[in-house]
Design a protein around this motif. Sequence first.
Motif, PDB file in Angstrom:
ATOM      1  N   LEU A 261       0.810  -1.218   0.000  1.00  0.00           N
ATOM      2  CA  LEU A 261       0.000   0.000   0.000  1.00  0.00           C
ATOM      3  C   LEU A 261       0.843   1.267   0.000  1.00  0.00           C
ATOM      4  N   VAL A 262       1.997   1.212   0.640  1.00  0.00           N
ATOM      5  CA  VAL A 262       2.835   2.400   0.746  1.00  0.00           C
ATOM      6  C   VAL A 262       3.284   2.896  -0.624  1.00  0.00           C
ATOM      7  N   MET A 263       3.392   1.994  -1.605  1.00  0.00           N
ATOM      8  CA  MET A 263       3.804   2.434  -2.948  1.00  0.00           C
ATOM      9  C   MET A 263       2.784   3.383  -3.558  1.00  0.00           C
ATOM     10  N   ILE A 264       1.487   3.063  -3.419  1.00  0.00           N
ATOM     11  CA  ILE A 264       0.495   3.950  -4.028  1.00  0.00           C
ATOM     12  C   ILE A 264       0.268   5.192  -3.155  1.00  0.00           C
ATOM     13  N   GLU A 265       0.530   5.097  -1.854  1.00  0.00           N
ATOM     14  CA  GLU A 265       0.511   6.304  -1.028  1.00  0.00           C
ATOM     15  C   GLU A 265       1.582   7.274  -1.510  1.00  0.00           C
ATOM     16  N   SER A 266       2.737   6.741  -1.861  1.00  0.00           N
ATOM     17  CA  SER A 266       3.822   7.577  -2.365  1.00  0.00           C
ATOM     18  C   SER A 266       3.454   8.200  -3.706  1.00  0.00           C
ATOM     19  N   LEU A 267       2.924   7.401  -4.624  1.00  0.00           N
ATOM     20  CA  LEU A 267       2.530   7.929  -5.937  1.00  0.00           C
ATOM     21  C   LEU A 267       1.463   9.010  -5.794  1.00  0.00           C
ATOM     22  N   ALA A 268       0.542   8.827  -4.860  1.00  0.00           N
ATOM     23  CA  ALA A 268      -0.503   9.822  -4.641  1.00  0.00           C
ATOM     24  C   ALA A 268       0.084  11.169  -4.246  1.00  0.00           C
ATOM     25  N   CYS A 269       1.215  11.133  -3.561  1.00  0.00           N
ATOM     26  CA  CYS A 269       1.900  12.362  -3.153  1.00  0.00           C
ATOM     27  C   CYS A 269       2.880  12.860  -4.217  1.00  0.00           C
ATOM     28  N   GLY A 270       2.893  12.196  -5.377  1.00  0.00           N
ATOM     29  CA  GLY A 270       3.770  12.595  -6.459  1.00  0.00           C
ATOM     30  C   GLY A 270       5.204  12.148  -6.286  1.00  0.00           C
ATOM     31  N   THR A 271       5.449  11.231  -5.352  1.00  0.00           N
ATOM     32  CA  THR A 271       6.805  10.807  -5.036  1.00  0.00           C
ATOM     33  C   THR A 271       7.117   9.475  -5.699  1.00  0.00           C
ATOM     34  N   PRO A 272       8.172   9.416  -6.526  1.00  0.00           N
ATOM     35  CA  PRO A 272       8.518   8.157  -7.200  1.00  0.00           C
ATOM     36  C   PRO A 272       9.030   7.111  -6.224  1.00  0.00           C
ATOM     37  N   VAL A 273       9.032   5.868  -6.686  1.00  0.00           N
ATOM     38  CA  VAL A 273       9.393   4.732  -5.844  1.00  0.00           C
ATOM     39  C   VAL A 273      10.575   3.997  -6.453  1.00  0.00           C
ATOM     40  N   ILE A 274      11.558   3.664  -5.611  1.00  0.00           N
ATOM     41  CA  ILE A 274      12.696   2.833  -6.005  1.00  0.00           C
ATOM     42  C   ILE A 274      12.551   1.519  -5.256  1.00  0.00           C
ATOM     43  N   ALA A 275      12.414   0.400  -5.998  1.00  0.00           N
ATOM     44  CA  ALA A 275      12.024  -0.851  -5.343  1.00  0.00           C
ATOM     45  C   ALA A 275      12.668  -2.060  -5.993  1.00  0.00           C
ATOM     46  N   PHE A 276      12.868  -3.094  -5.181  1.00  0.00           N
ATOM     47  CA  PHE A 276      13.217  -4.412  -5.702  1.00  0.00           C
ATOM     48  C   PHE A 276      11.955  -5.025  -6.323  1.00  0.00           C
ATOM     49  N   PRO A 277      12.080  -5.709  -7.453  1.00  0.00           N
ATOM     50  CA  PRO A 277      10.895  -6.154  -8.212  1.00  0.00           C
ATOM     51  C   PRO A 277      10.313  -7.478  -7.731  1.00  0.00           C
ATOM     52  N   HIS A 278      10.062  -7.606  -6.435  1.00  0.00           N
ATOM     53  CA  HIS A 278       9.493  -8.837  -5.894  1.00  0.00           C
ATOM     54  C   HIS A 278       7.978  -8.721  -5.776  1.00  0.00           C
ATOM     55  N   GLY A 279       7.300  -9.855  -5.910  1.00  0.00           N
ATOM     56  CA  GLY A 279       5.861  -9.882  -5.716  1.00  0.00           C
ATOM     57  C   GLY A 279       5.138  -8.942  -6.657  1.00  0.00           C
ATOM     58  N   SER A 280       4.291  -8.100  -6.087  1.00  0.00           N
ATOM     59  CA  SER A 280       3.417  -7.215  -6.854  1.00  0.00           C
ATOM     60  C   SER A 280       4.122  -6.013  -7.461  1.00  0.00           C
ATOM     61  N   VAL A 281       5.354  -5.743  -7.052  1.00  0.00           N
ATOM     62  CA  VAL A 281       5.994  -4.467  -7.378  1.00  0.00           C
ATOM     63  C   VAL A 281       5.960  -4.134  -8.869  1.00  0.00           C
ATOM     64  N   PRO A 282       6.308  -5.058  -9.786  1.00  0.00           N
ATOM     65  CA  PRO A 282       6.265  -4.689 -11.209  1.00  0.00           C
ATOM     66  C   PRO A 282       4.861  -4.370 -11.719  1.00  0.00           C
TER      67      PRO A 282
END
Length: 357
Positions: A261-282
């Motif tokens: 959930l934190v990924m879309i909370e970040s996008l909602a604030c206009g903040t990009p995400v740097i992440a390892f591509p595990h599980g749902s991330v891609p």
Amino acid sequence: MRIAQVAPLYESVPPRLYGGTERVVSYLTEEFVRQDHEVTLFASADSVTSAELRPMCQQALRLQGNKVTDPLAYHVRMLEIVAREAEDFDIVHFHIDYLHFPVSRRQKFPCVTTLHGRLDIAEIHPLFREFSDMRLVSISDAQREPMPWANWVATVYHGLPERSFQPRPAPHEYLAFLGRVSPEKGVDSAVEIAKRSGIPIKIAAKVDPVDHDYYEAKIRPLLDDSLVEFVGEIGDSEKCEFLSGARALLFPIDWPEPFGLVMIESLACGTPVIAFPHGSVPEIIQDGVTGFLISSVDEGASAVRRIDHIDRNVCRSVFERRFSARRMCSDYLEVYRRVLGSGDSNTRTGEIDPVAA
């Protein structure tokens, strides 16, 4: 539509601080009410909702600490009450894993179950094979990979209320980590990425009792660095300012994340995400568009140096298109209609297409 939402009792709905499942239940419930559906929420008495609240315990179980020795007892009682009142609803939407399966199978009331956790656990597979008639909703396509044979009705991505999560004007001076301190969440990798990039990092995270030893042994020593600030656990009211002020959210997980959930909370604030591509991330982060997918700490540091290439306005627009509470509510209404239109309350049906990227 008359809808029952059945939430876990470990946190209030919404939770005061950390708690992904209960927060999603709150967003879904409030959006249904806003759209004039008749919603009853089965949850702890300290929950706050516009729906009719059916209190199942006086306070969220986690907040009661050592006073609660058997949380299962509260949930079994709740199931009995839900089953007794099920005929008052068009559909019952469970968010409590598989606890209700024996009851809902025998009483045959219309229901659907959203699974919020990981499914790569061998012990649960025989159970889901036994209850193969239970209609299930996944929160990402990746989540269902360990059980492709299950009775999946749809994949429905989580959504947030657009007005509650807005970008705030702020200098982008630090990297952010938001969530929980545990081995699979990758706090240590986030700190290392920050150190290698020379950018300060702020860590807003809770430490559960089960992870206290890990925190003391592995994470606390990392905090003795001028680049690292441990903020502690924060609530919804603080998230927008925290995320808006960050250059990027670091999400270097080491587990098959069901959603994040934190990924879309970040996008909602206009903040990009740097992440390892595990599980749902891609499925959530578009590499080079809303952030960067990385495979190592070194790649993470390189991504930090390139983060200004990501358009923060695009991050927000992707959130509005793919991850709003309105879209989530619309998808679940389609799930409900499919379940209600299929006749038998628990049987296999054709699957509803997941949300397009």
